[in-house]
Design a protein around this motif. Sequence first.
Motif, PDB file in Angstrom:
ATOM      1  N   UNK A  62     -19.080  57.849-103.282  1.00  9.27           N
ATOM      2  CA  UNK A  62     -19.993  58.964-103.548  1.00  9.27           C
ATOM      3  C   UNK A  62     -20.045  59.910-102.347  1.00  9.27           C
ATOM      4  N   UNK A  63     -20.085  59.346-101.140  1.00 10.15           N
ATOM      5  CA  UNK A  63     -20.032  60.190 -99.931  1.00 10.15           C
ATOM      6  C   UNK A  63     -18.795  61.081 -99.973  1.00 10.15           C
ATOM      7  N   UNK A  64     -17.661  60.477-100.314  1.00 11.27           N
ATOM      8  CA  UNK A  64     -16.405  61.222-100.364  1.00 11.27           C
ATOM      9  C   UNK A  64     -16.468  62.338-101.404  1.00 11.27           C
ATOM     10  N   UNK A  65     -17.048  62.070-102.564  1.00  9.61           N
ATOM     11  CA  UNK A  65     -17.149  63.091-103.608  1.00  9.61           C
ATOM     12  C   UNK A  65     -18.047  64.242-103.157  1.00  9.61           C
ATOM     13  N   UNK A  66     -19.145  63.931-102.481  1.00  5.11           N
ATOM     14  CA  UNK A  66     -20.040  64.977-101.990  1.00  5.11           C
ATOM     15  C   UNK A  66     -19.371  65.804-100.887  1.00  5.11           C
ATOM     16  N   UNK A  67     -18.560  65.151-100.066  1.00 10.38           N
ATOM     17  CA  UNK A  67     -17.793  65.886 -99.051  1.00 10.38           C
ATOM     18  C   UNK A  67     -16.814  66.853 -99.715  1.00 10.38           C
ATOM     19  N   UNK A  68     -16.148  66.396-100.786  1.00 11.99           N
ATOM     20  CA  UNK A  68     -15.233  67.257-101.532  1.00 11.99           C
ATOM     21  C   UNK A  68     -15.983  68.436-102.149  1.00 11.99           C
ATOM     22  N   UNK A  69     -17.149  68.152-102.717  1.00 10.77           N
ATOM     23  CA  UNK A  69     -17.965  69.218-103.298  1.00 10.77           C
ATOM     24  C   UNK A  69     -18.296  70.274-102.250  1.00 10.77           C
ATOM     25  N   UNK A  70     -18.749  69.832-101.070  1.00  6.80           N
ATOM     26  CA  UNK A  70     -19.111  70.778-100.012  1.00  6.80           C
ATOM     27  C   UNK A  70     -17.901  71.616 -99.607  1.00  6.80           C
ATOM     28  N   UNK A  71     -16.766  70.951 -99.402  1.00  4.32           N
ATOM     29  CA  UNK A  71     -15.570  71.670 -98.957  1.00  4.32           C
ATOM     30  C   UNK A  71     -15.153  72.732 -99.964  1.00  4.32           C
ATOM     31  N   UNK A  72     -15.151  72.372-101.249  1.00  2.00           N
ATOM     32  CA  UNK A  72     -14.642  73.295-102.268  1.00  2.00           C
ATOM     33  C   UNK A  72     -15.669  74.355-102.669  1.00  2.00           C
ATOM     34  N   UNK A  73     -16.948  74.084-102.449  1.00  4.90           N
ATOM     35  CA  UNK A  73     -17.978  75.082-102.763  1.00  4.90           C
ATOM     36  C   UNK A  73     -18.190  76.053-101.607  1.00  4.90           C
ATOM     37  N   UNK A  74     -17.778  75.652-100.403  1.00  2.00           N
ATOM     38  CA  UNK A  74     -18.069  76.473 -99.231  1.00  2.00           C
ATOM     39  C   UNK A  74     -19.493  76.322 -98.738  1.00  2.00           C
ATOM     40  N   UNK A  75     -20.259  75.405 -99.324  1.00  5.45           N
ATOM     41  CA  UNK A  75     -21.633  75.167 -98.901  1.00  5.45           C
ATOM     42  C   UNK A  75     -21.626  74.117 -97.802  1.00  5.45           C
ATOM     43  N   UNK A  76     -22.250  74.384 -96.683  1.00  5.99           N
ATOM     44  CA  UNK A  76     -22.367  73.374 -95.633  1.00  5.99           C
ATOM     45  C   UNK A  76     -23.575  72.504 -95.942  1.00  5.99           C
ATOM     46  N   UNK A  77     -23.338  71.193 -95.965  1.00  9.56           N
ATOM     47  CA  UNK A  77     -24.338  70.247 -96.465  1.00  9.56           C
ATOM     48  C   UNK A  77     -24.509  69.089 -95.495  1.00  9.56           C
ATOM     49  N   UNK A  78     -25.759  68.847 -95.114  1.00 10.16           N
ATOM     50  CA  UNK A  78     -26.125  67.634 -94.390  1.00 10.16           C
ATOM     51  C   UNK A  78     -27.042  66.856 -95.309  1.00 10.16           C
ATOM     52  N   UNK A  79     -26.694  65.598 -95.576  1.00 10.36           N
ATOM     53  CA  UNK A  79     -27.463  64.810 -96.534  1.00 10.36           C
ATOM     54  C   UNK A  79     -27.551  63.367 -96.066  1.00 10.36           C
ATOM     55  N   UNK A  80     -28.763  62.836 -96.085  1.00 10.06           N
ATOM     56  CA  UNK A  80     -29.012  61.437 -95.774  1.00 10.06           C
ATOM     57  C   UNK A  80     -29.770  60.831 -96.942  1.00 10.06           C
ATOM     58  N   UNK A  81     -29.257  59.741 -97.469  1.00  9.51           N
ATOM     59  CA  UNK A  81     -29.926  59.058 -98.575  1.00  9.51           C
ATOM     60  C   UNK A  81     -30.009  57.568 -98.276  1.00  9.51           C
ATOM     61  N   UNK A  82     -31.201  57.044 -98.406  1.00 17.19           N
ATOM     62  CA  UNK A  82     -31.422  55.603 -98.331  1.00 17.19           C
ATOM     63  C   UNK A  82     -32.043  55.188 -99.651  1.00 17.19           C
ATOM     64  N   UNK A  83     -31.421  54.212-100.307  1.00 18.27           N
ATOM     65  CA  UNK A  83     -31.925  53.798-101.610  1.00 18.27           C
ATOM     66  C   UNK A  83     -31.855  52.298-101.802  1.00 18.27           C
ATOM     67  N   UNK A  84     -32.367  51.867-102.933  1.00 18.12           N
ATOM     68  CA  UNK A  84     -32.424  50.440-103.248  1.00 18.12           C
ATOM     69  C   UNK A  84     -31.071  49.960-103.802  1.00 18.12           C
ATOM     70  N   UNK A  85     -30.054  50.021-102.961  1.00 10.92           N
ATOM     71  CA  UNK A  85     -28.708  49.641-103.383  1.00 10.92           C
ATOM     72  C   UNK A  85     -28.599  48.155-103.698  1.00 10.92           C
ATOM     73  N   UNK A  86     -29.577  47.380-103.275  1.00  9.44           N
ATOM     74  CA  UNK A  86     -29.587  45.962-103.648  1.00  9.44           C
ATOM     75  C   UNK A  86     -29.759  45.812-105.160  1.00  9.44           C
TER      76      UNK A  86
END
Length: 195
Positions: free
Chosen positions: A36-60
């Motif tokens: 998912x990190x990789x997909x969001x990085x691709x989205x940012x690169x191809x959209x030209x939007x600079x994005x900083x994102x931190x997510x902590x979730x209940x991945x357990x």
Amino acid sequence: MRSAQLTRQTLETNITASLVFDGKGKSDITTGIGFFDHMLELFARHSGLSLVLRAEGDLVVDCHHTVEDTGIVLGQVIARAIGDKRGIRRYGEATVPMDEALVQSVVDVSGRPYLVFKAPIRSFHVGDFETQMTEEFFRAVAFNAGLTLHMICHYGTNDHHVIEGLFKAFGRSLKVALSIDPDNPDTILSTKGQL
């Protein structure tokens, strides 16, 4: 400069995002879900939007809450950064080949949220990402950013390629839709006078 930041905290997730419409497409993303990190990085690169994102979730539990809530936050921060939509082209389209897959994203920054998602995905996981969450993510983004979004996989057999193509196509179509029309930089592209 069009930009926004947002923090959203629930009992399931804690997400912070900042977005700048600067055309550089730089990203610094951590969700705990590598693919998912990789997909969001691709989205940012191809959209030209600079994005900083931190997510902590209940991945357990699984990745559902983290992915969907990230979509909510990304949609809301996009909406904030757009503002009153003055001068934007409003519509964007991109068709992206990804090896054997051909995917398309068509977006209208209309203020009327809607998602059409026609991209059959066969496997349950790609890496640590649950593939069913692809549609849920784009629905959350569309509904929170006020986008009418049509996403179509015309064909493709590798789910990694299909999903990657969707993120790239979405980024590229959004880049067009959010770009300022130099011929009408002060106009809202609607006969209603607002979007």
